[in-house]
Design a protein around this motif. Sequence first.
Motif, PDB file in Angstrom:
ATOM      1  N   VAL A  74      64.258  17.085  30.740  1.00 37.13           N
ATOM      2  CA  VAL A  74      63.544  15.716  29.961  1.00 37.13           C
ATOM      3  C   VAL A  74      62.271  15.522  30.788  1.00 37.13           C
ATOM      4  O   VAL A  74      62.320  15.154  32.314  1.00 37.13           O
ATOM      5  CB  VAL A  74      64.539  14.530  29.720  1.00 37.13           C
ATOM      6  N   ILE A  75      61.334  15.145  30.061  1.00 36.36           N
ATOM      7  CA  ILE A  75      60.087  14.442  30.806  1.00 36.36           C
ATOM      8  C   ILE A  75      59.736  12.937  30.223  1.00 36.36           C
ATOM      9  O   ILE A  75      59.506  12.991  29.115  1.00 36.36           O
ATOM     10  CB  ILE A  75      58.652  15.157  30.646  1.00 36.36           C
ATOM     11  N   TRP A  76      59.642  12.272  31.101  1.00 45.40           N
ATOM     12  CA  TRP A  76      59.238  10.797  30.795  1.00 45.40           C
ATOM     13  C   TRP A  76      57.710  10.740  31.281  1.00 45.40           C
ATOM     14  O   TRP A  76      57.465  11.007  32.359  1.00 45.40           O
ATOM     15  CB  TRP A  76      59.916   9.815  31.613  1.00 45.40           C
ATOM     16  N   PHE A  77      56.790  10.597  30.329  1.00 46.80           N
ATOM     17  CA  PHE A  77      55.426  10.694  30.687  1.00 46.80           C
ATOM     18  C   PHE A  77      54.739   9.513  29.840  1.00 46.80           C
ATOM     19  O   PHE A  77      55.017   8.858  29.035  1.00 46.80           O
ATOM     20  CB  PHE A  77      55.027  12.125  30.028  1.00 46.80           C
ATOM     21  N   GLY A  78      53.537   9.272  30.313  1.00 46.98           N
ATOM     22  CA  GLY A  78      52.600   8.388  29.908  1.00 46.98           C
ATOM     23  C   GLY A  78      51.698   9.129  28.915  1.00 46.98           C
ATOM     24  O   GLY A  78      51.048  10.242  29.338  1.00 46.98           O
ATOM     25  N   TRP A  79      51.086   8.603  27.990  1.00 51.41           N
ATOM     26  CA  TRP A  79      50.054   9.083  27.028  1.00 51.41           C
ATOM     27  C   TRP A  79      48.770   8.078  26.714  1.00 51.41           C
ATOM     28  O   TRP A  79      49.165   6.935  26.809  1.00 51.41           O
ATOM     29  CB  TRP A  79      50.697   9.751  25.655  1.00 51.41           C
ATOM     30  N   LEU A  80      47.941   8.895  26.630  1.00 48.47           N
ATOM     31  CA  LEU A  80      46.784   7.817  26.465  1.00 48.47           C
ATOM     32  C   LEU A  80      45.922   8.774  25.238  1.00 48.47           C
ATOM     33  O   LEU A  80      45.956  10.135  25.384  1.00 48.47           O
ATOM     34  CB  LEU A  80      45.775   7.846  27.541  1.00 48.47           C
ATOM     35  N   VAL A  81      45.492   8.015  24.249  1.00 51.57           N
ATOM     36  CA  VAL A  81      44.581   8.725  23.226  1.00 51.57           C
ATOM     37  C   VAL A  81      43.363   7.711  22.970  1.00 51.57           C
ATOM     38  O   VAL A  81      43.540   6.578  22.730  1.00 51.57           O
ATOM     39  CB  VAL A  81      45.252   8.813  21.834  1.00 51.57           C
ATOM     40  N   ARG A  82      42.304   8.629  23.146  1.00 52.27           N
ATOM     41  CA  ARG A  82      41.001   7.875  23.328  1.00 52.27           C
ATOM     42  C   ARG A  82      40.290   8.265  21.658  1.00 52.27           C
ATOM     43  O   ARG A  82      40.283   9.445  21.317  1.00 52.27           O
ATOM     44  CB  ARG A  82      40.133   8.368  24.158  1.00 52.27           C
ATOM     45  N   ARG A  83      39.908   7.036  21.169  1.00 49.82           N
ATOM     46  CA  ARG A  83      39.317   7.257  19.721  1.00 49.82           C
ATOM     47  C   ARG A  83      38.240   6.240  19.640  1.00 49.82           C
ATOM     48  O   ARG A  83      38.229   5.284  20.445  1.00 49.82           O
ATOM     49  CB  ARG A  83      40.602   6.796  18.766  1.00 49.82           C
ATOM     50  N   PRO A  84      37.202   6.445  18.788  1.00 50.92           N
ATOM     51  CA  PRO A  84      36.157   5.494  18.897  1.00 50.92           C
ATOM     52  C   PRO A  84      36.455   4.073  18.422  1.00 50.92           C
ATOM     53  O   PRO A  84      36.036   3.307  18.817  1.00 50.92           O
ATOM     54  CB  PRO A  84      35.341   5.993  17.529  1.00 50.92           C
ATOM     55  N   GLU A  85      37.683   3.715  17.596  1.00 44.60           N
ATOM     56  CA  GLU A  85      38.265   2.402  17.478  1.00 44.60           C
ATOM     57  C   GLU A  85      38.983   1.669  18.361  1.00 44.60           C
ATOM     58  O   GLU A  85      39.370   0.863  18.377  1.00 44.60           O
ATOM     59  CB  GLU A  85      38.922   2.637  15.988  1.00 44.60           C
ATOM     60  N   GLY A  86      39.285   2.523  19.581  1.00 39.49           N
ATOM     61  CA  GLY A  86      39.715   1.840  20.816  1.00 39.49           C
ATOM     62  C   GLY A  86      41.080   3.035  21.263  1.00 39.49           C
ATOM     63  O   GLY A  86      41.558   3.708  20.536  1.00 39.49           O
ATOM     64  N   ASP A  87      41.192   2.730  22.435  1.00 39.64           N
ATOM     65  CA  ASP A  87      42.000   3.533  23.344  1.00 39.64           C
ATOM     66  C   ASP A  87      43.613   3.099  22.809  1.00 39.64           C
ATOM     67  O   ASP A  87      43.767   1.831  22.731  1.00 39.64           O
ATOM     68  CB  ASP A  87      42.241   3.540  24.722  1.00 39.64           C
ATOM     69  N   GLU A  88      44.651   4.049  22.955  1.00 35.34           N
ATOM     70  CA  GLU A  88      46.012   3.588  22.720  1.00 35.34           C
ATOM     71  C   GLU A  88      46.808   4.252  23.932  1.00 35.34           C
ATOM     72  O   GLU A  88      46.512   5.348  24.108  1.00 35.34           O
ATOM     73  CB  GLU A  88      46.544   4.133  21.321  1.00 35.34           C
TER      74      GLU A  88
END
Length: 128
Positions: A74-88
Amino acid sequence: MIDTAALAERFLTTLEARNWEAWQALLADDVVYELPQTRERIRGRAAYLIFNQTYPGDWHLTPKVIIGDGRRAVIWFGWLVRRPEGDETADAQVFLEFDDTGVITKVTDFWPEPYEPPARPEGLIERW
């Protein structure tokens, strides 16, 4: 015994690097990928590759904790998605199952909240 924690770390780091050849080498031909929050299932290494290559936005994965027991990891991970309308950004978990040779046979991702998935190529995903 297979070091599933090391294989899990390689799974995430090759995915983050978009090193598709090394990432695919970790997967069984008939790997099953499931996302319970969106009720999506993908069957097969080729379809799982397309899923990741076509995921919208500039996404990034950062491992926080990796645990393996010889047959699972199992992996606990952080994720980031960069999009023009804003990061998540948020945290998620991925559960991996391995065969006797150390190849990943099943991947189950748990994201923070249920959501409606983005559009995908026709025939790529089963919904339940």
